[in-house]
Design an enzyme around this catalytic site. Structure first.
Site, PDB file in Angstrom:
ATOM      1  N   GLU A 191       0.951  -1.135   0.044  1.00 48.55           N
ATOM      2  CA  GLU A 191       0.078   0.079   0.134  1.00 48.55           C
ATOM      3  C   GLU A 191       0.863   1.133   0.155  1.00 48.55           C
ATOM      4  OE1 GLU A 191      -3.429   0.017   0.727  1.00 48.55           O
ATOM      5  OE2 GLU A 191      -3.785  -2.023   0.959  1.00 48.55           O
ATOM      6  N   LYS A 206      -5.680 -10.207  12.942  1.00 47.52           N
ATOM      7  CA  LYS A 206      -6.023 -11.539  12.370  1.00 47.52           C
ATOM      8  C   LYS A 206      -5.784 -12.469  13.382  1.00 47.52           C
ATOM      9  CE  LYS A 206      -5.157 -10.271   7.674  1.00 47.52           C
ATOM     10  NZ  LYS A 206      -4.023  -9.781   6.392  1.00 47.52           N
TER      11      LYS A 206
END
Ligand code: HSE
Length: 428
Positions: A191, A206
């Protein structure tokens, strides 16, 4: 097939358009498996004039969530807008109005999953979130169903593709972190703002999700120790190779007397299945007292892989609606277990020190380590120099607090110029 189940899609970006495509492409097979024809009735977008990655009939598009929630024919709401707000409010409203929900939102599930699951249970509906961890890799459903007979003792994953890509390229090309990151950004693998990935926050979300399920206890994101990969150098990767390890960013959850939850760069033995997970691939390695060990491997992101996980959840939710079996699987946090403080965690360590090449330096350092119950497994020292030389040590298992106490004293030795690296080592 007579029965039709209508779906409301919140968001039609990369993943949303993948979901739309899969529902269209595989419609017959999906209808057979669900026991009902699945139709996307409405799609929530920010701006109706915006061009989408898929062709959606204009009368299905809306920029107003109320249009979806007020459509009484919609039975399943799929949230793919990401972030906490307004996704949380939308999902709560959907659940409270009796709709089942599917989401891919890792940040939301990590931070507020418990509340969402309890709300779903109270309402007798479902919330599924397979795509929130590992993209297309099945892990939530296997933990909740196929592996439910186990006591899980260890769950370790490479759950961030960006960092795995960077570490793989650093190793393959002998390049430095910042150069590989810049190239990865240029190629669109990282990104423009890579902070959440490279600092380990994405992996921590996560981990909070899978550790809560694996250990049947709510894991707060704030209880996770997080260290990213920005301090990893090509020297460390080369020394790790020489010692038969790879460096991977691991999300680690363990249960012994309490729970350990941590995200950090780790030396993984080359014979460990996780050591061979390269590039943007993800994998989650699970140990349980019946299965022994199992690893789930695959694409951790992307339009179609993540869409695959979302559509799998939509089919399960639709099947439950069709057979009036909603609310079968709900929150599995049955206990609140203690999270062990990081200084109490046992681990082996890789240490790289920059020291003056004087007689007796190694003895002083190993002496201080010994005083703090740290025993050494291997040592590498190379080259003579008028300046400093690297001294690389791998310890046996030690309590992190004891190692830090020893390192404080080692850092103050006049022969030691720098404690350059400290990386945890996983055994296999
Ligand atoms: N940014 C994540 C990664 C993908 O690099 O793996 C979405 O969770």
């Amino acid at each position: 097939m007579e029965k039709e189940i209508k779906v409301g899609l919140l968001g039609c970006g990369t993943v949303g358009s993948g979901v739309y495509k899969i529902l269209e492409q595989n419609a017959t097979s999906i209808a057979n498996k669900s026991g009902a024809k699945l139709t996307v009735a409405k799609v929530l977008v920010k701006d109706k004039s915006e061009e989408l990655l898929v062709d959606v009939a204009s009368d299905k598009l809306t920029d107003d969530f109320e249009e979806i929630i007020n459509d009484q024919e919609i039975e399943i709401v799929v949230e793919l807008i990401g972030g906490v707000h307004p996704a949380k409010e939308f999902i709560l409203e959907a659940l409270k109005s009796g709709r089942s929900v599917v989401t891919a939102n890792k940040e939301l599930v990590a931070k507020h999953g418990h509340e969402l699951l309890i709300t779903a249970r109270e309402m007798g509906v479902d919330i599924y979130f397979e795509a929130s961890v590992g993209g297309g890799i099945p892990i939530i459903s296997p933990l909740k169903e196929d592996l439910a007979g186990n006591k899980i003792t260890n769950i370790m994953g490479i759950v961030n593709g960006t960092t795995n890509y960077i570490l793989t390229k650093m190793e393959q090309e002998g390049a430095e972190f910042s150069d590989v990151l810049a190239k990865a950004q240029e190629l669109g693998y990282a990104e423009a703002n890579p902070t959440s990935d490279i600092e380990g926050h994405d992996a921590a979300y996560k981990l909070a999700i899978v550790a809560s399920i694996a250990f049947e206890s709510k894991v707060d994101i704030d209880d996770i120790y997080i260290e990213g990969i920005t301090g990893i150098t090509k020297e460390d990767i080369l020394y790790a190779q020489e010692l038969d390890y790879k460096i991977k960013l691991l999300a680690i959850g363990k249960e012994d007397n309490g729970i350990e939850v941590r995200v950090h760069p780790t030396l993984v033995p080359i014979e460990h299945p996780l050591a061979n997970v390269n590039d943007v691939f993800n994998a989650i390695f699970v140990e349980g007292n019946a299965i022994n060990e199992v690893m789930f491997y695959g694409p951790g992101a992307g339009q179609m892989p993540t869409g695959s996980a979302v559509v799998g959840d939509i089919i399960t939710a639709a099947r439950n609606v069709n057979f009036s079996a909603q609310g079968r699987i709900s929150c599995t946090c049955f206990e609140q277990k203690e999270v062990i403080a990081q200084k109490e965690v046992m681990s082996s360590f890789y240490l790289r020190l920059e020291v003056l090449d004087n007689p007796g330096v190694l003895g002083k350092i190993t002496g201080l380590l010994g005083e703090h119950q740290v025993s050494i497994e291997s040592v590498i020292q190379k080259g003579r120099s008028n300046d400093t030389v690297p001294l690389v040590l791998v310890t046996h298992q030690v309590k992190e607090g004891d190692l830090n106490a020893a390192l404080e004293k080692i850092a103050s030795l006049s022969d030691v110029k720098e404690v350059a690296s400290l990386i945890r080592v996983e055994e296999y």
